[in-house]
Design an enzyme around this catalytic site. Structure first.
Site, PDB file in Angstrom:
ATOM      1  N   GLU A  58       0.807  -1.223   0.000  1.00 33.09           N
ATOM      2  CA  GLU A  58       0.000   0.000   0.000  1.00 33.09           C
ATOM      3  C   GLU A  58       0.835   1.266   0.000  1.00 33.09           C
ATOM      4  OE1 GLU A  58      -2.829  -3.126   1.551  1.00 33.09           O
ATOM      5  OE2 GLU A  58      -0.720  -2.603   1.875  1.00 33.09           O
ATOM      6  N   PHE A  63      -9.848  -2.236   1.889  1.00 35.04           N
ATOM      7  CA  PHE A  63     -10.584  -1.777   3.069  1.00 35.04           C
ATOM      8  C   PHE A  63      -9.901  -0.512   3.555  1.00 35.04           C
ATOM      9  CE2 PHE A  63     -11.481  -6.258   2.863  1.00 35.04           C
ATOM     10  CZ  PHE A  63     -12.802  -6.380   3.248  1.00 35.04           C
ATOM     11  N   ASP A  65      -9.208   0.298   6.398  1.00 36.48           N
ATOM     12  CA  ASP A  65      -8.263  -0.032   7.469  1.00 36.48           C
ATOM     13  C   ASP A  65      -6.828  -0.109   6.952  1.00 36.48           C
ATOM     14  OD1 ASP A  65     -10.394  -1.413   9.696  1.00 36.48           O
ATOM     15  OD2 ASP A  65     -10.944  -1.498   7.584  1.00 36.48           O
ATOM     16  N   HIS A  99     -11.263  -4.652   9.366  1.00 31.37           N
ATOM     17  CA  HIS A  99     -11.966  -4.436   8.103  1.00 31.37           C
ATOM     18  C   HIS A  99     -13.211  -3.577   8.296  1.00 31.37           C
ATOM     19  CE1 HIS A  99      -9.617  -8.108   7.425  1.00 31.37           C
ATOM     20  NE2 HIS A  99      -9.675  -7.841   6.140  1.00 31.37           N
TER      21      HIS A  99
END
Length: 683
Positions: free
Chosen positions: A419, A442, A444, A486
């Site tokens: 990410e 998600f 999160d 999540h």
């Protein structure tokens, strides 16, 4: 006040391998003198900066590049400054001097005066020239590599043959972003030269205490399927030849390469470094390998004593003249309005969207976002959609379903589980003229990219005047028994950092509008999409010429008893709760769907509060430090003495999101809990 005139030898910022080693002896000598001139300029400037710091004329601290000139100077001279991409690191003043700008501009940065490239908003080496593809670094080691990768890809997509240059030390080689970035560049097949500036110490920590493997760092390249090389930068001429070959290989192959460069740090990590961690006599070895005097001796041995001495005299005089010039520049004015105005890029003009679809179709929330993404990809050639599993699979929630088949893998593509690097890559694409839309599986998982979003994307305009038009799509919220990792609401966490905008729609039409509004904004925009809304209901969706109204609250119901402010999935619950009180108690509420979390245009809500004198804020995030606290603060600080009751905040409990349905229901606001809280509040 005009800058001092450049010495003639500094007017040439380019070097070629043919010049250094060709048959033309005169050209070769001229090239070597040019290389030496820039190395001397970098060393002398670094030394004077250190002296000026010790005199108190430069604030903060300084991290010198003394000893690193044999690396950064030949490499930068060999780069194509018209198309290549770079982000220089702490020891790379010589690279900054060569890439662009006058010496006075770089000195202005160190003096933090009114004419500094960052307008005194950043310190010392933390500047760049984004217009000319030199990105300003931040102190978080490794995170800039992916920005270079993205901007390099943008150059490739524009039809150029660039090389991206990234720099990190032996210490930085241990960071996850470095590994994510090398893997990403190898996967995408991009021409990036990863340069390890190995001076054998990470601040005070020697190599033996940084990593257990006893192999050379360049051998890590094999793990990514790319080529690795070693270069000795204590030999400036040899390094120049080796860099020329490496750059040509990367440019011609279009593939990344990892180069470990043996270099030196002669003055410690920074000006305050006592170097008392060195072994007795260890620094003597460093100075014995210093590339600058070694190169000077070579030139003298070749009969260039007079030329070298003349250059040194001219350059030293030039440096002192530039220092006097920059010292005379006024100190910056603390214009708070100007500072605040530059946190965000100026408003963008509306894009010329085609007025289609003109006929409304019943779509659910996910389908509305898909339709908006299709419109963006169809009408905007600079657009790209990327994220984990968003291509063939269509995303974890199938929001991007079918886009790959219709627009191709160059426009819609999967990213690896990285990410931070992938977000940095999207930022680089945005800096290069694209407008990427990145999906996180998600919300999160955005914590993995927090530095890229909050300290890179969000600060580029304030620090360097660069626009970063990128949209981060964040499937968010609970109620689906997905557990702690999540289901979180991270709006207040992310929006505590300046420079980010955010939309949180609650209806299919607003979701469609939000994609268009976020896409055309010149700032990074978070698009929160509540997962429970994706397939909750269908509603008519069409192109709305007033799509930009999504940046303002939507007035859902008019009442006089209290002002209710909410957003996201809580909007539906608020509508049900207020309808209950209207039907059962004949109590009417003024209900607003906030829609935009940043900026916060609260004028309509303030006008309502001035009439109702009571405030209810409902949101799904946790109560403590939640976004509702900011809403209450902004609204009540103006209307405190007009309120007829304490504000009511309804939010989730201060705990991780529990998994079992019964536990999650106890954690989150529900219709029963909302109506009970309001009833108790009414008393």
């Amino acid at each position: 006040m005009a800058f001092p005139s450049l010495p003639a030898i500094l007017s040439e910022r380019q070097l070629s391998a043919a010049e250094l080693s060709g048959d033309d002896a005169a050209a070769s000598t001229a090239a070597q003198l040019r290389l030496y001139a820039w190395m001397h300029l970098a060393r002398r400037t670094d030394n004077r900066i250190l002296e000026l710091f010790r005199q108190g004329l430069i604030k903060g601290t300084v991290t010198g590049g003394q000893g690193n000139e044999g690396l950064i100077v030949p490499l930068t001279l060999l780069a194509d400054k018209a198309h290549d991409v770079t982000c220089f690191s702490h020891r790379d003043l010589g690279g900054h001097l060569i890439w662009s700008g006058h010496l006075c501009e770089h000195l202005n940065q160190y003096f933090a005066n009114a004419d500094s490239p960052t307008r005194a908003r950043e310190g010392n080496i933390h500047h760049g020239d984004p217009v000319n593809r030199s990105l300003p670094m931040i102190s978080h080691l490794g995170v800039m590599l992916s920005n270079v990768i993205g901007l390099t890809d943008a150059q490739c997509r524009a039809g150029h043959r660039p090389v991206g240059f990234t720099f990190f030390g032996d210490g930085g080689s241990s960071t996850g972003d470095v590994h994510e970035s090398m893997n990403l560049a190898a996967l995408l097949g991009l021409p990036v030269l990863f340069v390890i500036e190995n001076n054998h110490y990470a601040y005070s920590t020697p190599e033996a205490e940084q990593y257990a493997a006893h192999t050379a760092l360049y051998q890590r390249a094999a793990g990514y399927g790319i080529e690795g090389r070693q270069i000795d930068a204590t030999d400036a001429l040899g390094a120049a030849t080796a860099f020329a070959d490496a750059i040509a290989t990367v440019r011609d192959s279009g593939r990344p390469m990892l180069v470990e460069v043996n270099t030196l740090r002669l003055r410690g990590h920074a000006a305050y470094d006592t170097c008392d961690y060195l072994k007795p006599g260890e620094s003597d070895g460093f100075f014995a390998a210093d590339p600058l005097p070694k190169f000077r001796a070579q030139l003298v041995a070749a009969g260039q004593t007079a030329a070298v001495e003349a250059l040194e005299t001219e350059l030293n005089t030039f440096i002192e003249t530039c220092i006097k010039h920059s010292l005379a520049v006024a100190r910056p004015t603390a214009d708070v309005d100007a500072l605040l105005a530059d946190v965000y890029a100026p408003p963008a003009a509306p894009l010329p969207w085609q007025p289609e679809p003109a006929t409304a179709k019943p779509l659910n929330f996910a389908q509305a976002i898909n339709a908006a993404l299709r419109k963006v990809l169809t009408e905007r050639p600079e657009s790209l959609v990327l994220g984990q599993d968003i291509a063939t699979y269509g995303g974890a929630f199938k929001v991007t379903d079918g886009l790959l088949a219709d627009f191709g893998r160059s426009r819609v593509f999967n990213t690896p589980l990285a990410e931070s690097a992938c977000t940095g890559y999207a930022i680089g694409l945005a800096l290069g003229g694209h407008r990427p839309i990145e999906e996180f599986q998600f919300s999160d998982f955005v914590t993995e990219a927090a530095t890229q979003i909050t300290l890179n994307a969000a600060t580029y305009h304030f620090r360097a005047g660069a626009q970063v038009p990128v949209v981060f799509r964040l499937p968010t919220g609970g109620g689906l028994t997905f557990g702690s990792f999540h289901s979180q609401e991270l709006d207040s966490f992310l929006l505590s950092m300046p420079g980010i905008k955010a939309l949180y729609p609650s209806t299919p039409q607003d979701a469609f509008n939000a994609v268009l509004a976020a896409y055309e904004d010149n700032n990074p925009v978070l698009l929160f999409e509540h997962k429970a809304l994706y397939r909750a209901v269908k509603a008519p969706v069409a192109f709305d010429p007033n799509y930009r109204e999504v940046w303002r609250p939507r007035h859902l119901a008019r009442g006089d008893f209290a002002t209710v402010v909410t957003y996201g999935q809580m909007v539906g619950l608020a509508e049900q709760a207020t309808a209950y009180f209207r039907d059962e108690y004949e109590v009417d509420f003024d209900l607003f769907d906030l829609r935009a979390l940043n900026p916060l245009p609260l004028d309509a809500i303030k006008a309502s509060l001035a009439r109702t004198h009571r405030l209810i804020v409902l949101h799904e995030g946790r109560r403590t430090h939640g976004f509702g606290a900011e809403l209450v603060a902004q609204l009540t600080e103006e209307f405190f003495f007009d309120l007829e009751a304490p504000p009511l905040r309804i939010a989730s409990l201060d705990m991780p999101v529990p998994f079992a349905p019964e536990l999650e229901e106890a954690f989150r606001p529900t219709l029963d809990k909302i109506t009970t809280a309001i009833a108790d509040w009414i008393g």
